[in-house]
Design an enzyme around this catalytic site. Structure first.
Site, PDB file in Angstrom:
ATOM      1  N   TYR A  69       0.774  -1.115  -0.117  1.00 50.01           N
ATOM      2  CA  TYR A  69       0.085  -0.021  -0.072  1.00 50.01           C
ATOM      3  C   TYR A  69       1.030   1.211  -0.125  1.00 50.01           C
ATOM      4  O   TYR A  69       0.559   2.183  -0.729  1.00 50.01           O
ATOM      5  CB  TYR A  69      -0.727  -0.081   1.262  1.00 50.01           C
ATOM      6  CG  TYR A  69      -1.729   1.277   1.353  1.00 50.01           C
ATOM      7  CD1 TYR A  69      -2.745   1.586   0.279  1.00 50.01           C
ATOM      8  CD2 TYR A  69      -1.485   2.080   2.228  1.00 50.01           C
ATOM      9  CE1 TYR A  69      -3.592   2.732   0.636  1.00 50.01           C
ATOM     10  CE2 TYR A  69      -2.244   3.264   2.514  1.00 50.01           C
ATOM     11  CZ  TYR A  69      -2.987   3.543   1.559  1.00 50.01           C
ATOM     12  OH  TYR A  69      -3.993   4.688   1.851  1.00 50.01           O
ATOM     13  N   MET A  70       1.675   1.202   0.953  1.00 50.17           N
ATOM     14  CA  MET A  70       2.718   2.556   1.081  1.00 50.17           C
ATOM     15  C   MET A  70       3.544   2.625  -0.204  1.00 50.17           C
ATOM     16  O   MET A  70       3.551   3.889  -0.917  1.00 50.17           O
ATOM     17  CB  MET A  70       3.866   2.142   2.075  1.00 50.17           C
ATOM     18  CG  MET A  70       3.368   2.248   3.473  1.00 50.17           C
ATOM     19  SD  MET A  70       2.770   4.102   3.896  1.00 50.17           S
ATOM     20  CE  MET A  70       2.408   3.843   5.558  1.00 50.17           C
TER      21      MET A  70
END
Lengths: 217, 217
Positions: B129-130
């Site tokens: 996600y990051m």
């Protein structure tokens, strides 16, 4: 030139390393992830350097001392999850690009994928991979590196024919991995083919001729 | 200004839409993916426009007629696979950025995530996600848009306090979603805060003061 092959243990990577080693024109360095792979290459007289694409930019950069050109042919492969698609195919590539810039590497040759630059052509099951390749290529194009992006067609394990087609909007066709490897190795001798992204499929022009045409573009 | 909220049905998106509608200073348009969501917003007197972030850039661009500012607060959420992380959080965001450029949108406010700009701070389970947020932000920073990227800390559902800290290297702290939404809405009134990416966490400065400081930076 000192050439670092990132993903040297992959199918195309291995061929690039072997061809460079046989050619003797350049000094090849294999970047691999596992100690046993280092030993494998060493036993063949090839210098291998250890780094993990999931590691830090600094650790990747450490493998680039004295390197003039990087060939990026690494990939997470088809048997891992989409988390690795993000973390290897995209983030790993982008970290290698950053590392190359920091290390002052001149040239960066990327093995991308045909149609990755056309979202409307992404097949449903290949979408995450295509997107990862697309953004990795974008990062390279937006970098300050002297890059060359090859977008090969569907990869085959047939022996190479030595004949290819290189262009910006080719059909989506197949190409033997060996021809991809040969094209990469030959492209190192055309430093003026710079900041270009091209499709690479089987064709009826010799690799040398196809690269000359690209150089004259 | 006519403001399009992309991801209007999300938790922060909904708050941004409501606050804009209450504030009456701007005309809010909600971009949503489902017909029933359009009906929902219409029943509250809010104009909603239908587009899927997995669709084409053209389809997204079609929602941007007469739009001056885009707020991107969409996300694939925690219950979908990493394929959607690539296809929504990264590719969906990048397509929205492309669409905004093509549509001549002036301003683009992105809801990112704290520490997404520091790989070494990515926790193991949040890495994909990051990375998706990181590259989406990179695409925005490399675009020609007048952008503002907020990287909020851990999102909480507590009521907002109206007090925040905005900075480029803050601690990793929490912030109520409501304060994120309020900051976005207020930031629309500071058009001179342009081409900046900042962390946003709970603090002891009023949102207005914090934005003024950022503006004077």
């Amino acid at each position: 030139m000192n050439v670092l092959v990132v993903g040297a243990n992959g199918q195309i990577g291995k061929m690039v390393v072997e061809k460079l080693q046989e050619g003797k024109q350049h000094n090849v360095r294999a970047m691999v992830r596992k100690e046993e792979q280092v030993a494998d290459f060493k036993s063949k007289g090839i210098e291998a350097r250890l780094a993990d694409l999931e590691g830090s930019v600094d650790a990747i950069q450490a493998t680039m001392k004295d390197i003039d050109a990087v060939v990026f042919s690494a990939g997470s492969g088809g048997s891992t999850g989409y988390d690795k698609t993000i973390l290897i195919d995209l983030d790993g590539a982008a970290k290698t690009i950053e590392a190359a810039e920091k290390a002052g590497v001149k040239r960066f040759i990327m093995v991308s994928s045909i149609a990755s630059n056309h979202r409307e052509k992404w097949s449903e099951d290949m979408k995450p991979y295509m997107a990862a390749k697309f953004y990795a290529d974008q990062m390279l194009e937006k970098s300050g590196l002297d890059y060359l992006i090859f977008r090969p067609g569907m990869l085959e394990n047939k022996p190479g024919t030595g004949n290819v087609k290189i262009g910006t909007e080719t059909a989506i066709r197949a190409i033997p991995r060996e021809d991809v490897a040969s094209t990469i190795v030959s492209a190192l001798d055309y430093p003026t083919i710079s900041r270009q992204a091209v499709d690479l499929i089987s064709g009826d022009t010799s690799i040398e001729e196809a690269l000359k045409k690209l150089w004259l573009n």
